[in-house]
Enzyme design. Structure first.
Site, PDB file in Angstrom:
ATOM      1  N   LYS A 112      -5.447  54.801 -72.158  1.00  0.00           N
ATOM      2  CA  LYS A 112      -4.522  55.537 -71.823  1.00  0.00           C
ATOM      3  C   LYS A 112      -4.617  57.011 -71.954  1.00  0.00           C
ATOM      4  CE  LYS A 112      -0.512  52.543 -71.136  1.00  0.00           C
ATOM      5  NZ  LYS A 112       1.132  52.260 -71.496  1.00  0.00           N
ATOM      6  N   LYS A 195      -7.137  45.221 -64.298  1.00  0.00           N
ATOM      7  CA  LYS A 195      -5.708  44.659 -64.378  1.00  0.00           C
ATOM      8  C   LYS A 195      -4.516  45.138 -63.283  1.00  0.00           C
ATOM      9  CE  LYS A 195      -2.642  45.983 -67.645  1.00  0.00           C
ATOM     10  NZ  LYS A 195      -1.973  46.037 -69.020  1.00  0.00           N
ATOM     11  N   LYS A 198       1.225  48.953 -62.872  1.00  0.00           N
ATOM     12  CA  LYS A 198       2.316  49.839 -62.144  1.00  0.00           C
ATOM     13  C   LYS A 198       1.518  51.079 -61.984  1.00  0.00           C
ATOM     14  CE  LYS A 198       6.021  48.044 -64.936  1.00  0.00           C
ATOM     15  NZ  LYS A 198       6.584  48.155 -66.248  1.00  0.00           N
TER      16      LYS A 198
HETATM   17  P1  AMP Z   1       4.421  46.425 -68.728  1.00  0.00           P
HETATM   18  O1  AMP Z   1       4.314  46.685 -67.401  1.00  0.00           O
HETATM   19  O2  AMP Z   1       3.081  46.986 -69.387  1.00  0.00           O
HETATM   20  O3  AMP Z   1       5.658  47.021 -69.608  1.00  0.00           O
HETATM   21  O4  AMP Z   1       4.238  44.728 -69.070  1.00  0.00           O
HETATM   22  C1  AMP Z   1       5.333  44.104 -69.149  1.00  0.00           C
HETATM   23  C2  AMP Z   1       4.937  42.661 -69.267  1.00  0.00           C
HETATM   24  O5  AMP Z   1       4.090  42.228 -68.336  1.00  0.00           O
HETATM   25  C3  AMP Z   1       3.953  42.424 -70.621  1.00  0.00           C
HETATM   26  O6  AMP Z   1       4.072  41.109 -71.332  1.00  0.00           O
HETATM   27  C4  AMP Z   1       2.728  42.534 -70.206  1.00  0.00           C
HETATM   28  O7  AMP Z   1       1.752  41.772 -71.067  1.00  0.00           O
HETATM   29  C5  AMP Z   1       2.803  41.701 -68.606  1.00  0.00           C
HETATM   30  N1  AMP Z   1       1.720  42.214 -67.799  1.00  0.00           N
HETATM   31  C6  AMP Z   1       1.736  43.418 -67.380  1.00  0.00           C
HETATM   32  N2  AMP Z   1       0.652  43.500 -66.275  1.00  0.00           N
HETATM   33  C7  AMP Z   1       0.109  42.226 -66.445  1.00  0.00           C
HETATM   34  C8  AMP Z   1      -0.953  41.828 -65.524  1.00  0.00           C
HETATM   35  N3  AMP Z   1      -1.682  42.342 -64.614  1.00  0.00           N
HETATM   36  N4  AMP Z   1      -1.003  40.326 -65.826  1.00  0.00           N
HETATM   37  C9  AMP Z   1      -0.274  39.852 -66.492  1.00  0.00           C
HETATM   38  N5  AMP Z   1       0.591  40.121 -67.368  1.00  0.00           N
HETATM   39  C10 AMP Z   1       0.856  41.445 -67.285  1.00  0.00           C
END
Ligand code: AMP
Ligand code: TRP
Length: 331
Positions: A112, A195, A198
């Site tokens: 990041k 990956k 967002k």
């Molecule tokens: P975040 O969007 O980073 O706040 O992630 C929220 C949850 O979604 C966390 O448990 C992440 O590990 C999961 N997560 C985010 N992106 C992915 C992805 N591309 N594949 C699987 N899990 C994800």
């Protein structure tokens, strides 16, 4: 009840299929067997610059998405982080138990912060400590997350252990990561080695929970493919095909090998057609419910306020015990 779960999601944009398959759909199932606490982590969101109005909207939108996916705010606790002061307060105590060397190893910070490391905020650097505080403020036993959060969870366990050792107590529970299902790492539709995220600048890289049926179908049609005949799972050789097969298996709740066998002789575009239909079938009820909820933001706020009260009733007493252990005089 077999334990207490805590997990968090950032309000930094629309939730996508990776969030859903890697995390949220498991959170929904876990409500049956665990005391579950789910948090919209707005304090984590500001580790990168956010527009205040967008942030306010995104907090409600993520809360609505979680409810639409099946998180039941009467059964579980759903709230936004900044409304419960124990998170930031405990983070400070834990910051003082966390060696800088541990933070230097965190790969997400390196990603990041990029090349501008000296200009990244201290908040981005200490983000994993706030995450440890989120979990430890409830003495959660289990933390369901996607693969990308594994390193942060190890840090939370290490920090809990360091605190217990320093003060000679058995106070913090060492939280267990729960990395569930086959789709622990859903990849970008534009590049099977990245990956789904967002923060990707291309909206075509991800399927958002707010996308309508046409948009979903179009994104899947345009997803990167390869010229090899038939569908097969081979992460190194065919990252895009592997990702789409994994997504299909997760959405259909089938073992990946079965999906692979079913489409072994299908061409890429026929497979994409089937995947688009499945995606629309599974996601459109969620989108519809989300829209209904978002039409009444005051009701979402009431739900979050009730959640904050319940969360505070657990985290407040734990924080006071921590303050006592470290030797603070309390009013
Ligand atoms: P975040 O969007 O980073 O706040 O992630 C929220 C949850 O979604 C966390 O448990 C992440 O590990 C999961 N997560 C985010 N992106 C992915 C992805 N591309 N594949 C699987 N899990 C994800
Ligand atoms: N860091 C997590 C992410 O980006 C979100 C998060 C914050 C979290 N606090 C948490 C996840 C506590 C689990 C437990 O996905």
């Amino acid at each position: 009840m077999s334990g207490r779960i805590f997990s968090g999601v950032q309000p930094t944009g629309a939730l996508h299929l990776g969030n859903y398959l890697g995390a949220i759909r498991h959170w929904v199932h876990l409500q049956q067997d665990y005391e579950a606490i789910y948090c919209v982590v707005d304090q984590h969101a500001i580790t990168l610059p956010q527009d205040p109005n967008e942030l306010r909207g995104a907090i409600r939108e993520v809360a609505a998405a979680l409810i639409a996916c099946g998180i039941d705010p009467d059964r579980s606790i759903l709230f936004n982080q900044s409304t419960v002061p124990a998170h930031a307060q405990l983070a400070w105590v834990l910051m003082c138990q966390t060696p800088i060397g541990w933070l230097n190893r965190m790969t997400q910070f390196k990603e990041k912060a990029g090349k501008q490391r000296d200009n990244a905020s201290a908040g981005l650097y200490t983000y994993p400590v706030l995450m440890s505080a989120d979990i430890l403020a409830y003495n959660a036993t289990h933390v369901p997350v996607g693969e990308d959060q594994k390193q942060h969870l190890e840090l939370a366990r290490d920090t809990a252990g360091a605190f217990n050792r320093q003060f000679g107590v058995e106070f913090f529970v060492l939280p267990e990561p729960m990395i569930l299902g086959e789709a622990t790492r859903v990849m970008s539709l534009r590049d099977g080695t990245k990956k789904m995220s967002k923060s990707d600048t291309s909206d075509y890289s991800r399927i958002n929970l707010t996308d309508d049926a046409d948009t979903i179908a179009q994104k899947i049609r345009k997803a990167k493919s390869d010229p090899i005949e038939g569908m097969s799972y081979d992460v190194a050789g065919r990252p895009e095909a592997s990702n789409l097969l994994t997504i299909y298996a997760a959405l259909a709740d089938l073992p990946r090998s079965q999906v692979e066998a079913e489409f072994a002789s299908a061409n890429f575009s026929a497979f994409k057609g089937r995947l688009a239909d499945l995606c629309v079938e599974k996601l459109s009820p969620i989108t519809t419910e989300m829209r209904r909820l978002l039409a009444d933001p005051a009701e979402i706020d009431r739900i979050l306020d009730r959640g904050a009260e319940k969360a505070d009733a657990i985290a407040g007493p734990i924080l006071r015990q921590v303050y006592d252990i470290v030797g603070f005089r309390q009013a």
